[in-house]
Design a protein around this motif. Structure first.
Motif, PDB file in Angstrom:
ATOM      1  N   GLY A   1     153.368  78.577 133.093  1.00 29.81           N
ATOM      2  CA  GLY A   1     154.344  78.320 132.036  1.00 29.81           C
ATOM      3  C   GLY A   1     155.773  78.359 132.541  1.00 29.81           C
ATOM      4  N   LEU A   2     156.071  79.331 133.396  1.00 29.28           N
ATOM      5  CA  LEU A   2     157.428  79.432 133.946  1.00 29.28           C
ATOM      6  C   LEU A   2     157.704  78.321 134.955  1.00 29.28           C
ATOM      7  CD1 LEU A   2     160.105  80.922 134.285  1.00 29.28           C
ATOM      8  CD2 LEU A   2     158.984  82.378 135.989  1.00 29.28           C
ATOM      9  N   ALA A   3     156.746  78.091 135.870  1.00 27.73           N
ATOM     10  CA  ALA A   3     156.959  77.083 136.915  1.00 27.73           C
ATOM     11  C   ALA A   3     157.135  75.693 136.312  1.00 27.73           C
ATOM     12  CB  ALA A   3     155.788  77.095 137.893  1.00 27.73           C
ATOM     13  N   GLY A   4     156.346  75.381 135.293  1.00 26.81           N
ATOM     14  CA  GLY A   4     156.472  74.071 134.663  1.00 26.81           C
ATOM     15  C   GLY A   4     157.857  73.831 134.111  1.00 26.81           C
ATOM     16  N   ARG A   5     158.429  74.849 133.480  1.00 28.14           N
ATOM     17  CA  ARG A   5     159.775  74.708 132.925  1.00 28.14           C
ATOM     18  C   ARG A   5     160.824  74.549 134.032  1.00 28.14           C
ATOM     19  NH1 ARG A   5     157.127  78.837 129.673  1.00 28.14           N
ATOM     20  NH2 ARG A   5     157.383  78.494 127.423  1.00 28.14           N
ATOM     21  N   ILE A   6     160.730  75.425 135.045  1.00 26.92           N
ATOM     22  CA  ILE A   6     161.745  75.405 136.110  1.00 26.92           C
ATOM     23  C   ILE A   6     161.682  74.105 136.909  1.00 26.92           C
ATOM     24  CG2 ILE A   6     162.532  76.537 138.215  1.00 26.92           C
ATOM     25  CD1 ILE A   6     163.146  78.101 135.690  1.00 26.92           C
ATOM     26  N   ILE A   7     160.468  73.670 137.265  1.00 26.39           N
ATOM     27  CA  ILE A   7     160.342  72.428 138.055  1.00 26.39           C
ATOM     28  C   ILE A   7     160.834  71.231 137.259  1.00 26.39           C
ATOM     29  CG2 ILE A   7     158.690  70.851 139.123  1.00 26.39           C
ATOM     30  CD1 ILE A   7     156.984  73.309 139.816  1.00 26.39           C
ATOM     31  N   ALA A   8     160.399  71.114 136.005  1.00 25.66           N
ATOM     32  CA  ALA A   8     160.812  69.974 135.185  1.00 25.66           C
ATOM     33  C   ALA A   8     162.324  69.944 135.028  1.00 25.66           C
ATOM     34  CB  ALA A   8     160.132  70.042 133.814  1.00 25.66           C
ATOM     35  N   GLY A   9     162.933  71.098 134.759  1.00 25.33           N
ATOM     36  CA  GLY A   9     164.379  71.141 134.583  1.00 25.33           C
ATOM     37  C   GLY A   9     165.139  70.812 135.852  1.00 25.33           C
ATOM     38  N   SER A  10     164.656  71.333 136.981  1.00 22.68           N
ATOM     39  CA  SER A  10     165.350  71.087 138.249  1.00 22.68           C
ATOM     40  C   SER A  10     165.301  69.617 138.638  1.00 22.68           C
ATOM     41  CB  SER A  10     164.717  71.952 139.353  1.00 22.68           C
ATOM     42  OG  SER A  10     164.823  73.321 139.051  1.00 22.68           O
ATOM     43  N   VAL A  11     164.131  69.001 138.519  1.00 21.37           N
ATOM     44  CA  VAL A  11     164.015  67.583 138.860  1.00 21.37           C
ATOM     45  C   VAL A  11     164.797  66.720 137.880  1.00 21.37           C
ATOM     46  CG1 VAL A  11     162.395  65.665 139.140  1.00 21.37           C
ATOM     47  CG2 VAL A  11     161.780  67.950 139.968  1.00 21.37           C
ATOM     48  N   ALA A  12     164.763  67.103 136.597  1.00 21.06           N
ATOM     49  CA  ALA A  12     165.465  66.318 135.582  1.00 21.06           C
ATOM     50  C   ALA A  12     166.971  66.279 135.836  1.00 21.06           C
ATOM     51  CB  ALA A  12     165.188  66.900 134.198  1.00 21.06           C
ATOM     52  N   ASN A  13     167.525  67.354 136.390  1.00 20.03           N
ATOM     53  CA  ASN A  13     168.958  67.370 136.680  1.00 20.03           C
ATOM     54  C   ASN A  13     169.346  66.329 137.706  1.00 20.03           C
ATOM     55  OD1 ASN A  13     169.506  69.525 134.940  1.00 20.03           O
ATOM     56  ND2 ASN A  13     168.962  71.035 136.503  1.00 20.03           N
TER      57      ASN A  13
ATOM     58  N   ALA B   1     151.421  74.917 132.832  1.00 22.17           N
ATOM     59  CA  ALA B   1     152.619  74.281 133.386  1.00 22.17           C
ATOM     60  C   ALA B   1     152.919  72.983 132.648  1.00 22.17           C
ATOM     61  CB  ALA B   1     152.443  74.023 134.883  1.00 22.17           C
ATOM     62  N   GLN B   2     151.897  72.152 132.424  1.00 16.23           N
ATOM     63  CA  GLN B   2     152.159  70.894 131.744  1.00 16.23           C
ATOM     64  C   GLN B   2     152.282  71.063 130.238  1.00 16.23           C
ATOM     65  OE1 GLN B   2     148.203  69.130 133.208  1.00 16.23           O
ATOM     66  NE2 GLN B   2     148.575  67.976 131.351  1.00 16.23           N
ATOM     67  N   LEU B   3     151.705  72.130 129.688  1.00 16.29           N
ATOM     68  CA  LEU B   3     151.852  72.373 128.256  1.00 16.29           C
ATOM     69  C   LEU B   3     153.317  72.615 127.900  1.00 16.29           C
ATOM     70  CD1 LEU B   3     150.440  72.867 125.496  1.00 16.29           C
ATOM     71  CD2 LEU B   3     150.328  75.281 126.133  1.00 16.29           C
TER      72      LEU B   3
ATOM     73  N   GLY C   1     144.839  78.197 135.282  1.00 15.81           N
ATOM     74  CA  GLY C   1     145.913  78.705 134.434  1.00 15.81           C
ATOM     75  C   GLY C   1     147.217  77.980 134.687  1.00 15.81           C
ATOM     76  N   VAL C   2     147.527  77.753 135.966  1.00 14.59           N
ATOM     77  CA  VAL C   2     148.733  77.013 136.326  1.00 14.59           C
ATOM     78  C   VAL C   2     148.635  75.571 135.842  1.00 14.59           C
ATOM     79  CG1 VAL C   2     150.067  76.093 138.262  1.00 14.59           C
ATOM     80  CG2 VAL C   2     149.293  78.474 138.300  1.00 14.59           C
TER      81      VAL C   2
END
Length: 477
Positions: free
Chosen positions: A162-174, A39-41, A34-35
């Motif tokens: 779904g939540l972790a994918g968004r948070i991780i991508a956003g944090s690293v992108a910053n 997460a990547q979707l 599920g993760v």
């Protein structure tokens, strides 16, 4: 014999039971898949504004990054499901999740926007193999009484992913840009995918389907569903509701970071935590926790939560009093002869205590679903099976609802009773199943008809209900 080796009288293995090692491994593997998929979707959703700026495209165009993958997922579900009937559930999920991870590692580095969209489409196509097959896999490999809990673990994995994918991508992108942010999520998904492959128990109940028979059945069933106006309405509802939900989150980042709000991107990404609101709020008032013993209540937690919801947040609360379960001191749950008195006592006490604070009350959530899992399939307590078990549970919960409504109105004449029921449409896959499909659809309104006093000798299901055991004396008066 271990708990994992439950066998019936015919020598057939019945599936992994809760508490066994393989059951825990299966739950862990489903959580991981599920993760790995969700997460990547959804990871690019947190960085759509950065993607738009990087490629020089508008907000609506950058949102296509999410649309492309979800379209691919939708297209891929049926082919993956058909493939799993031939190749096996676990093999198909492994191929799909590992293939999606490989694409997820490559797609962020696409040099052009059209190529990025193409890669996301094929990534979604591969991701579709997991949701298409996961529930079928656990349905075959988990004991019937534990399937609901196992399915919940998979759904939890998709939510966390779904939540972790968004948070991780956003944090690293910053810190390092959107490409690396999405790439890091793909690495996490790769680790989860490998964990799934290594942890998932090998299938023991899979039966390979004949290619010709399977194709004919799928084609016939798909044709029937697409020709049914009622089914098409249901599909449209799901499409529009999910589409609106995803679109809202697509444009969150743009509105929050633009003037006049000008929220810093590092802060704006945490708006996606709102994704968990439905998980936290979509549950009942926890009758078993409050009603600790006959005539004894512990209102402490409920007092605090309802006051916060109504007074601090200003919400209008619709209280769901019974959400699929009863206090443990009711030994036979919904079939316990004490159940109607117990639930009426709780309903009256609740209505009196929270009068003016909570004036919208649901006596019991989804009677049909409750009867199905508790009385027909034997999944939830009291774990009855067969139509006689279904009738026993239905009669108990309907009497309990009637008594609860009386108690609620006596305690709070201003209370609004909100009836919540599930419904389903059935289409027969073969002519000889027509009567069964009609019966399954017609019983969907039976609990409501009983509650409203409509089940008289002229009712279409009167004779059928009379034929069930025990005799339904509660409604023939």
């Amino acid at each position: 014999m271990t708990r994992a080796e439950v066998i019936d009288g015919s020598g057939e293995w019945l599936g992994h039971e809760r508490g066994s090692v393989r059951y825990r491994l299966l739950l862990a593997s489903l959580f991981c898949v599920g993760v790995a998929t969700f997460a990547q979707l959804y990871s690019p959703q947190a960085v759509l504004a950065s993607i738009g700026r990087g490629f020089g495209v508008t907000a609506s165009s950058s949102a296509l990054v999410i649309s492309a993958s979800t379209v691919g997922l939708a297209i891929g579900v049926l082919p993956w499901a058909a493939a799993s009937d031939r190749w096996g559930r676990l093999r198909v999920m492994s191929i799909a999740v590992l293939g999606a991870t490989i694409l997820g590692l490559l797609v962020p580095w696409s040099p052009s926007f059209p190529l990025l969209l193409t890669g996301r489409f094929f990534e979604g196509l591969m991701i579709g193999g997991a949701p298409a097959v996961a529930l079928a896999y656990l349905g075959e490999e988990v004991h019937a009484k534990d399937t609901a809990r196992a399915a919940g673990t998979y759904v939890a994995g998709t939510t966390v992913g779904g939540l972790a994918g968004r948070i991780i991508a956003g944090s690293v992108a910053n810190v390092a840009g959107w490409r690396l942010g999405v790439f890091v999520v793909a690495l996490v998904c790769g680790a989860a995918a490998i964990a799934f492959v290594r942890l998932a128990p090998r299938p023991r109940r899979f039966v390979r389907a004949d290619r010709g028979d399977r194709a004919a059945r799928v084609s016939a069933r798909l044709g029937q569903n697409l020709r049914s106006p009622r089914q098409l309405v249901l599909y449209a509802q799901g499409f529009l509701l999910m589409g609106g939900f995803v679109a809202l989150y697509n444009f969150f980042g743009f509105r929050l970071t633009a003037a006049p709000l000008s929220v810093p991107p590092a802060v704006a990404e945490f708006a996606f935590v709102a994704y968990l609101a439905g998980t936290v709020t979509s549950s009942g008032v926890n009758w078993p926790r409050v009603h600790t013993a006959p005539h004894e209540f512990d209102w402490a937690v409920l007092d605090e939560r309802l006051a916060y919801a109504t007074e601090d947040l200003g919400l209008t609360v619709i209280a769901d009093l019974v959400h699929y379960g009863t206090p443990t001191w009711l030994d036979d749950s919904f079939a316990d002869p004490r159940y109607p008195d117990a639930v009426a006592e709780f309903a009256g006490a609740f209505a009196e205590r929270y009068r003016g604070l909570v004036d919208h009350i649901t006596p019991l959530n989804e009677p049909v679903t409750t009867a199905s899992f508790c009385g027909l399939r034997g999944v939830w307590p009291p774990a009855l099976t067969g139509w006689d078990g279904w009738a026993t549970v239905v009669l108990g919960i309907v009497e309990g609802m009637a008594r609860s409504i009386e108690a609620i109105r006596a305690a709070n004449p201003e209370a609004v009773v909100v009836h919540v029921e599930a419904s389903a449409l059935y289409a027969a896959g073969a002519p000889h199943l027509g009567d069964l499909a009609t019966h399954l659809e017609s019983i969907g309104t039976l609990p409501t008809d009983l509650l409203l006093g409509r089940v008289t000798p002229e009712h279409e299901l009167y004779d059928w209900l009379v034929s069930q055991e025990p005799p339904p004396s509660a409604w023939t008066d």
